[in-house]
Design an enzyme around this catalytic site. Structure first.
Site, mmCIF file in Angstrom:
data_model
loop_
_atom_site.group_PDB
_atom_site.id
_atom_site.type_symbol
_atom_site.label_atom_id
_atom_site.label_comp_id
_atom_site.label_asym_id
_atom_site.label_seq_id
_atom_site.Cartn_x
_atom_site.Cartn_y
_atom_site.Cartn_z
ATOM 1 N N ASP A 59 0.837 -1.204 0.000
ATOM 2 C CA ASP A 59 0.000 0.000 0.000
ATOM 3 C C ASP A 59 0.873 1.256 0.000
ATOM 4 O O ASP A 59 0.369 2.377 -0.101
ATOM 5 C CB ASP A 59 -0.993 -0.008 1.172
ATOM 6 C CG ASP A 59 -0.313 0.026 2.524
ATOM 7 O OD1 ASP A 59 0.926 -0.163 2.584
ATOM 8 O OD2 ASP A 59 -1.012 0.242 3.537
ATOM 9 N N SER A 60 2.199 1.062 0.071
ATOM 10 C CA SER A 60 3.134 2.171 -0.146
ATOM 11 C C SER A 60 2.923 2.745 -1.544
ATOM 12 O O SER A 60 3.418 3.836 -1.850
ATOM 13 C CB SER A 60 4.578 1.704 0.049
ATOM 14 O OG SER A 60 4.815 0.508 -0.664
ATOM 15 N N ASP A 98 -1.312 -6.105 -0.419
ATOM 16 C CA ASP A 98 -1.348 -5.424 0.879
ATOM 17 C C ASP A 98 -2.743 -4.839 1.120
ATOM 18 O O ASP A 98 -3.159 -3.914 0.408
ATOM 19 C CB ASP A 98 -0.305 -4.299 0.834
ATOM 20 C CG ASP A 98 0.232 -3.933 2.194
ATOM 21 O OD1 ASP A 98 -0.194 -4.535 3.188
ATOM 22 O OD2 ASP A 98 1.090 -3.031 2.247
ATOM 23 N N LYS A 127 -1.578 -9.326 2.797
ATOM 24 C CA LYS A 127 -0.853 -8.866 3.990
ATOM 25 C C LYS A 127 -1.774 -7.958 4.802
ATOM 26 O O LYS A 127 -2.485 -7.128 4.233
ATOM 27 C CB LYS A 127 0.425 -8.121 3.617
ATOM 28 C CG LYS A 127 1.185 -7.588 4.856
ATOM 29 C CD LYS A 127 2.599 -7.176 4.527
ATOM 30 C CE LYS A 127 2.749 -5.800 4.003
ATOM 31 N NZ LYS A 127 2.249 -4.722 4.871
ATOM 32 N N GLU A 142 -1.831 -5.473 8.335
ATOM 33 C CA GLU A 142 -1.034 -4.816 9.373
ATOM 34 C C GLU A 142 -1.648 -5.000 10.760
ATOM 35 O O GLU A 142 -2.851 -4.801 10.938
ATOM 36 C CB GLU A 142 -0.944 -3.303 9.093
ATOM 37 C CG GLU A 142 0.008 -2.957 7.980
ATOM 38 C CD GLU A 142 0.239 -1.462 7.847
ATOM 39 O OE1 GLU A 142 -0.112 -0.675 8.754
ATOM 40 O OE2 GLU A 142 0.789 -1.074 6.797
ATOM 41 N N GLU A 165 8.845 -4.356 10.746
ATOM 42 C CA GLU A 165 9.308 -3.065 10.204
ATOM 43 C C GLU A 165 9.833 -2.163 11.312
ATOM 44 O O GLU A 165 9.163 -1.962 12.332
ATOM 45 C CB GLU A 165 8.147 -2.380 9.452
ATOM 46 C CG GLU A 165 8.549 -1.035 8.864
ATOM 47 C CD GLU A 165 7.606 -0.509 7.789
ATOM 48 O OE1 GLU A 165 6.648 -1.225 7.408
ATOM 49 O OE2 GLU A 165 7.834 0.630 7.335
#
Ligand code: KIV
Length: 262
Positions: A43-44, A82, A111, A113, A180
């Site tokens: 999602d970056s 993501d 993915k 978070e 991270e």
């Protein structure tokens, strides 16, 4: 690497796993020709491709669009999608509809978070046949809660919490966890305490693998220079030089030449 079993085998064999982010077709075609093991459609994308200040602006439409583009260029690597901000928080139904969209767009895994509040959903996603990668430490979707992009879990209390959450994610069925921006020693303890592989970014060298953002490691953003980032190319300068060469050739009437004309 084509599937999550190979991910696990790499950890069992103590073989490091390389993961790179990718958001579009033409870079996917390049990544596809490398030995890199897996691809994360992160999602970056919201920051790298769309210029937003945080990943909070990524949404389902944006992510599905990028997953579809990447999938067209990646043939033999695991593609992890993501899940964007809040797309897995509102209800089980909505979460599963979003997971379905990701898988139909071409993801091989998703993915998610964070651990708190996600464990039941993660179990359900895994039980539904979809591999889930966890993400702990600096979870960028929570940047406003965390108060910025800084190293996480530096004291014993937060480090212990992170270790417990990593275990919970493993128990919920995650096939791997991104760590991270945490201290290297903590990343080592987490990695050693888990059966599943960890993938680090800014988490030192003791994780089972490493992930970097493609454009960051290619040096495309001269303003982004965190301590953990190694730049493998001066992409910004090289592309600028190429563009200026084109411009000069046009201005000097050197392009196109006879061979480039019909
Ligand atoms: O979105 C992303 O690129 C990520 C990686 C930094 C792990 O989550």
């Amino acid at each position: 690497m084509k599937n999550i079993n190979e991910f696990q085998k790499y950890k069992n064999d103590n073989k490091p796993i390389s993961v790179i982010t990718c958001y579009d077709y033409w870079s996917a075609k390049i990544v596809n020709e490398t030995d890199i093991d897996a691809v994360l459609v992160g999602d970056s994308a919201a920051m790298v491709m769309h210029g937003y200040g945080t990943t909070v602006n990524a949404d389902m439409q944006m992510m599905v669009y990028h997953i579809e583009a990447v999938k067209k260029g990646i043939k033999n690597k695991l593609v992890i999608g993501d899940m964007p901000f809040l797309s897995f928080r509102k209800s089980l139904i909505e979460t599963m509809n979003n997971v379905e969209q990701f898988m139909k767009a071409g993801s091989d895994a998703v993915k998610i978070e964070g651990a708190n509040g996600n464990l039941e959903y993660i179990k359900h996603i895994v039980d539904s046949g979809v591999p889930v990668m966890g993400h702990l430490g600096l979870t960028p979707q929570s940047v406003h809660q965390l108060g910025g992009y800084k190293v996480q879990a530096k004291d014993k209390i937060t480090a212990d919490k992170l270790k417990i959450n990593a275990k919970k994610l493993e128990e919920a069925g995650c096939f791997s966890i991104v760590l991270e921006l945490i201290p290297a020693e903590l990343a080592k303890e987490v990695t050693d305490g888990l059966t599943i592989p960890t993938i680090g970014i800014g988490a030192g060298k003791f994780t089972s693998g490493q992930v970097l953002v493609l454009q960051d490691m290619l040096g495309m953003n001269i303003e982004f220079n965190p301590k953990f980032l190694r730049k493998y190319l001066n992409g910004f300068e090289l592309i600028k030089v190429a563009l200026n060469s084109f411009n000069n050739d046009v201005k000097n009437k050197n392009f196109p030449n006879i061979d480039e004309s019909f």
